[in-house]
Design a protein around this motif. Sequence first.
Motif, short mmCIF file in Angstrom:
data_model
loop_
_atom_site.label_atom_id
_atom_site.label_comp_id
_atom_site.label_asym_id
_atom_site.label_seq_id
_atom_site.Cartn_x
_atom_site.Cartn_y
_atom_site.Cartn_z
N PHE A 105 29.51 30.16 9.84
CA PHE A 105 30.70 29.60 10.48
C PHE A 105 30.82 28.09 10.28
N GLY A 106 29.68 27.41 10.13
CA GLY A 106 29.70 25.96 9.98
C GLY A 106 29.83 25.23 11.31
N LYS A 107 29.77 25.94 12.42
CA LYS A 107 29.84 25.31 13.75
C LYS A 107 29.19 26.22 14.79
N CYS A 110 33.09 29.97 17.41
CA CYS A 110 34.42 30.16 16.85
C CYS A 110 35.03 31.39 17.51
N GLU A 114 39.14 33.28 13.92
CA GLU A 114 38.63 32.34 12.91
C GLU A 114 37.53 32.97 12.07
N MET A 115 36.83 33.93 12.64
CA MET A 115 35.66 34.52 12.00
C MET A 115 36.00 35.05 10.60
N LYS A 117 38.25 34.10 8.52
CA LYS A 117 38.45 32.98 7.59
C LYS A 117 37.10 32.48 7.08
N HIS A 118 36.14 32.36 7.99
CA HIS A 118 34.81 31.88 7.59
C HIS A 118 34.09 32.91 6.72
N ALA A 121 35.15 32.87 3.02
CA ALA A 121 34.56 31.80 2.21
C ALA A 121 33.18 32.17 1.69
N HIS A 122 32.55 33.18 2.29
CA HIS A 122 31.20 33.59 1.89
C HIS A 122 31.18 34.90 1.10
#
Length: 126
Positions: A105-107, A110, A114-115, A117-118, A121-122
């Motif tokens: 997630f980078g944070k 979330c 939003e999950m 979207k994250h 990216a992976h």
Amino acid sequence: MAKTTTKSATKSADKSAATGDEKPAAEKTAAKGKKVAAPKGEGAKPNALQQPLKPSPELAAVVGDAALPRGEVVSKVWEYIKKHELQNPENKREILADEKLKKVFGKDKCTMFEMNKHLAAHLKSA
């Protein structure tokens, strides 16, 4: 006038029932000119949600390193979240990330919206 249209509609319905003019739903839609979905064969090309995708090393720590369709990746992430009780008890839509999910997630937290979207990216084509 409304009564005559109701009567005529009822008469035509009775007439078709009396003559046995019952058609299956598929024939009715085909007769109207609408497209009827063709059955999918075994060689059908998978759609975007069914394409196997390779997870990044960070995501592979949660879901495994095998190529999986996007829907299965999301399901496995939810299994992980529920198994480790990572949902915020006051707001179940919020995910409190542990060390593995922080890398994805980078944070620290979330929302479930939003999950995806994250996760996207992976994931990359296998």
